[in-house]
Design a protein around this motif. Structure first.
Motif, PDB file in Angstrom:
ATOM      1  N   LEU A  51     -11.487   3.745  -3.929  1.00 54.84           N
ATOM      2  CA  LEU A  51     -11.524   4.550  -2.710  1.00 54.84           C
ATOM      3  C   LEU A  51     -11.128   3.726  -1.494  1.00 54.84           C
ATOM      4  N   LEU A  52     -11.592   2.472  -1.441  1.00 54.67           N
ATOM      5  CA  LEU A  52     -11.217   1.597  -0.341  1.00 54.67           C
ATOM      6  C   LEU A  52      -9.720   1.348  -0.342  1.00 54.67           C
ATOM      7  N   ASN A  53      -9.165   1.020  -1.516  1.00 53.37           N
ATOM      8  CA  ASN A  53      -7.723   0.797  -1.613  1.00 53.37           C
ATOM      9  C   ASN A  53      -6.946   2.043  -1.238  1.00 53.37           C
ATOM     10  N   LEU A  54      -7.428   3.213  -1.694  1.00 51.45           N
ATOM     11  CA  LEU A  54      -6.744   4.466  -1.393  1.00 51.45           C
ATOM     12  C   LEU A  54      -6.762   4.753   0.103  1.00 51.45           C
ATOM     13  N   THR A  55      -7.902   4.531   0.750  1.00 53.72           N
ATOM     14  CA  THR A  55      -8.009   4.782   2.189  1.00 53.72           C
ATOM     15  C   THR A  55      -7.042   3.910   2.974  1.00 53.72           C
ATOM     16  N   ILE A  56      -7.015   2.628   2.663  1.00 57.48           N
ATOM     17  CA  ILE A  56      -6.107   1.713   3.358  1.00 57.48           C
ATOM     18  C   ILE A  56      -4.661   2.087   3.083  1.00 57.48           C
ATOM     19  N   ALA A  57      -4.359   2.444   1.832  1.00 56.33           N
ATOM     20  CA  ALA A  57      -2.991   2.809   1.468  1.00 56.33           C
ATOM     21  C   ALA A  57      -2.538   4.070   2.194  1.00 56.33           C
ATOM     22  N   VAL A  58      -3.422   5.061   2.319  1.00 57.70           N
ATOM     23  CA  VAL A  58      -3.074   6.304   3.024  1.00 57.70           C
ATOM     24  C   VAL A  58      -2.816   6.022   4.499  1.00 57.70           C
ATOM     25  N   ILE A  59      -3.651   5.185   5.110  1.00 56.42           N
ATOM     26  CA  ILE A  59      -3.450   4.830   6.520  1.00 56.42           C
ATOM     27  C   ILE A  59      -2.103   4.145   6.710  1.00 56.42           C
ATOM     28  N   VAL A  60      -1.781   3.221   5.826  1.00 56.69           N
ATOM     29  CA  VAL A  60      -0.490   2.527   5.909  1.00 56.69           C
ATOM     30  C   VAL A  60       0.663   3.512   5.726  1.00 56.69           C
TER      31      VAL A  60
ATOM     32  N   THR B  34       1.983   5.428  -0.759  1.00 57.09           N
ATOM     33  CA  THR B  34       0.553   5.246  -1.005  1.00 57.09           C
ATOM     34  C   THR B  34       0.310   4.548  -2.341  1.00 57.09           C
ATOM     35  N   VAL B  35       1.006   5.000  -3.375  1.00 60.62           N
ATOM     36  CA  VAL B  35       0.846   4.391  -4.694  1.00 60.62           C
ATOM     37  C   VAL B  35       1.284   2.929  -4.666  1.00 60.62           C
ATOM     38  N   ALA B  36       2.423   2.658  -4.001  1.00 58.30           N
ATOM     39  CA  ALA B  36       2.907   1.281  -3.914  1.00 58.30           C
ATOM     40  C   ALA B  36       1.917   0.397  -3.160  1.00 58.30           C
ATOM     41  N   ALA B  37       1.349   0.930  -2.069  1.00 57.88           N
ATOM     42  CA  ALA B  37       0.369   0.154  -1.305  1.00 57.88           C
ATOM     43  C   ALA B  37      -0.883  -0.111  -2.132  1.00 57.88           C
ATOM     44  N   MET B  38      -1.316   0.886  -2.907  1.00 59.85           N
ATOM     45  CA  MET B  38      -2.501   0.699  -3.747  1.00 59.85           C
ATOM     46  C   MET B  38      -2.272  -0.377  -4.799  1.00 59.85           C
ATOM     47  N   TYR B  39      -1.104  -0.343  -5.448  1.00 59.57           N
ATOM     48  CA  TYR B  39      -0.790  -1.367  -6.437  1.00 59.57           C
ATOM     49  C   TYR B  39      -0.704  -2.744  -5.787  1.00 59.57           C
ATOM     50  N   GLY B  40      -0.139  -2.789  -4.580  1.00 53.37           N
ATOM     51  CA  GLY B  40      -0.054  -4.060  -3.871  1.00 53.37           C
ATOM     52  C   GLY B  40      -1.419  -4.627  -3.534  1.00 53.37           C
ATOM     53  N   LEU B  41      -2.319  -3.756  -3.051  1.00 53.48           N
ATOM     54  CA  LEU B  41      -3.679  -4.201  -2.742  1.00 53.48           C
ATOM     55  C   LEU B  41      -4.415  -4.661  -3.995  1.00 53.48           C
ATOM     56  N   GLN B  42      -4.251  -3.905  -5.087  1.00 53.61           N
ATOM     57  CA  GLN B  42      -4.923  -4.279  -6.330  1.00 53.61           C
ATOM     58  C   GLN B  42      -4.390  -5.602  -6.866  1.00 53.61           C
ATOM     59  N   TYR B  43      -3.085  -5.816  -6.729  1.00 55.81           N
ATOM     60  CA  TYR B  43      -2.495  -7.087  -7.158  1.00 55.81           C
ATOM     61  C   TYR B  43      -3.085  -8.247  -6.361  1.00 55.81           C
ATOM     62  N   MET B  44      -3.235  -8.055  -5.052  1.00 56.95           N
ATOM     63  CA  MET B  44      -3.808  -9.108  -4.213  1.00 56.95           C
ATOM     64  C   MET B  44      -5.249  -9.404  -4.616  1.00 56.95           C
ATOM     65  N   LEU B  45      -6.031  -8.347  -4.904  1.00 54.74           N
ATOM     66  CA  LEU B  45      -7.423  -8.549  -5.317  1.00 54.74           C
ATOM     67  C   LEU B  45      -7.499  -9.275  -6.659  1.00 54.74           C
ATOM     68  N   ASN B  46      -6.640  -8.872  -7.595  1.00 55.60           N
ATOM     69  CA  ASN B  46      -6.622  -9.543  -8.901  1.00 55.60           C
ATOM     70  C   ASN B  46      -6.212 -11.013  -8.763  1.00 55.60           C
ATOM     71  N   TYR B  47      -5.273 -11.265  -7.870  1.00 50.56           N
ATOM     72  CA  TYR B  47      -4.820 -12.640  -7.644  1.00 50.56           C
ATOM     73  C   TYR B  47      -5.963 -13.493  -7.078  1.00 50.56           C
TER      74      TYR B  47
ATOM     75  N   PHE C 183     -16.733   2.381   4.648  1.00 54.24           N
ATOM     76  CA  PHE C 183     -17.351   3.019   5.822  1.00 54.24           C
ATOM     77  C   PHE C 183     -16.933   2.314   7.106  1.00 54.24           C
ATOM     78  N   ASN C 184     -16.818   0.987   7.043  1.00 56.67           N
ATOM     79  CA  ASN C 184     -16.407   0.243   8.227  1.00 56.67           C
ATOM     80  C   ASN C 184     -14.983   0.594   8.629  1.00 56.67           C
ATOM     81  N   VAL C 185     -14.082   0.715   7.644  1.00 58.61           N
ATOM     82  CA  VAL C 185     -12.703   1.107   7.944  1.00 58.61           C
ATOM     83  C   VAL C 185     -12.671   2.500   8.576  1.00 58.61           C
ATOM     84  N   GLY C 186     -13.526   3.405   8.072  1.00 57.24           N
ATOM     85  CA  GLY C 186     -13.600   4.737   8.655  1.00 57.24           C
ATOM     86  C   GLY C 186     -14.055   4.701  10.101  1.00 57.24           C
ATOM     87  N   ARG C 187     -15.087   3.898  10.384  1.00 54.63           N
ATOM     88  CA  ARG C 187     -15.570   3.784  11.766  1.00 54.63           C
ATOM     89  C   ARG C 187     -14.504   3.170  12.668  1.00 54.63           C
ATOM     90  N   VAL C 188     -13.791   2.168  12.160  1.00 49.31           N
ATOM     91  CA  VAL C 188     -12.730   1.545  12.946  1.00 49.31           C
ATOM     92  C   VAL C 188     -11.630   2.562  13.255  1.00 49.31           C
TER      93      VAL C 188
END
Length: 231
Positions: free
Chosen positions: A8-17, A42-55, A108-113
């Motif tokens: 959900l966090l990755n999806l939220t950030i990806a949608v904003i981007v 959105t899908v590309a951003a999600m995969y990118g974020l997940q790749y960074m987390l895995n790294y 939740f913090n991203v939502g408040r921001v």
């Protein structure tokens, strides 16, 4: 359940981007093409974020298993409170990264921001647009009456195109304001919940209830991994 929070966090950030890029490039009103581009972005951003987390997770695992991990100095509010091995520190960082509760708190913090940014921009962008329009009217070679006459002659297609340009300008002003406002003291309330979780682990590890700014640094004669910093 905790894995859902991370997605959900990755999806939220990806949608904003995705929406920001679409609005800036003027692709929000392209019908199905706009929807398709937003989905792909959105899908590309999600995969990118997940790749960074895995790294990052893999880097933490490497540091944890490193037999030559150096000892680190831990300071609280500038005062040294003890030492900690890089392997133990990496274990704390990895635990914080894998904890879905931190992802939920960050969500939740991203939502408040986001709401705070919108609230600020509602005030700042119209002010910038007003002064920009005023400057254009003052320095324009055409009189207000001439501009009004030309506006009355325009057709619907021209007005629609002009509105798109205005929207793109507003998005540009919004992005500029987001980077400029912190310089003048505006804060959007962003908090790195992962780093806060690591600080809490350090607080428990050293049995100190004091709040403050933790700094984990290497001694001058030690070699440390490049990614040895809070999440």
């Amino acid at each position: 359940m905790q894995g859902i929070y991370k997605h959900l966090l990755n999806l939220t950030i990806a949608v904003i981007v995705s929406l920001t890029l679409s609005a800036y490039s003027g692709l929000l009103d392209k019908g199905w093409l706009s929807v398709l581009l937003n989905v792909v972005t959105t899908v590309a951003a999600m995969y990118g974020l997940q790749y960074m987390l895995n790294y990052k997770d893999a880097r933490y695992s490497k540091r944890i298993s490193d037999p030559s991990a150096p000892e680190l100095d831990v300071r609280l509010n500038g005062i040294k409170i003890g030492t900690l091995s890089d392997a133990d520190y990496a274990a704390m960082q990895q635990e914080a990264l894998r904890d879905g509760r931190n992802a939920l708190a960050q969500l939740f913090n991203v939502g408040r921001v986001a709401f705070t940014v919108i609230d600020r921009l509602i005030v700042v962008v119209p002010v910038l647009a007003f002064w920009g329009a005023l400057a254009f009217a003052v320095f324009s070679p055409y009189s207000p009456a001439d501009m009004l006459l030309e506006f009355q002659k325009t057709d619907v297609a021209t007005v629609t195109h002009a509105l798109k340009q205005v929207l793109q300008i507003c998005v540009t002003l919004s992005l500029v304001a987001m980077f400029v406002m912190p310089v003048f003291g505006f804060r959007f309330g962003f908090k790195n919940c992962y780093s806060a979780a690591v600080d809490q682990m350090l607080r428990h590890h050293f049995n100190t209830p004091a709040d403050g700014d933790f700094r984990v640094t290497r001694p001058l004669n030690a070699t440390l991994h490049k990614d040895n910093k809070p999440c």
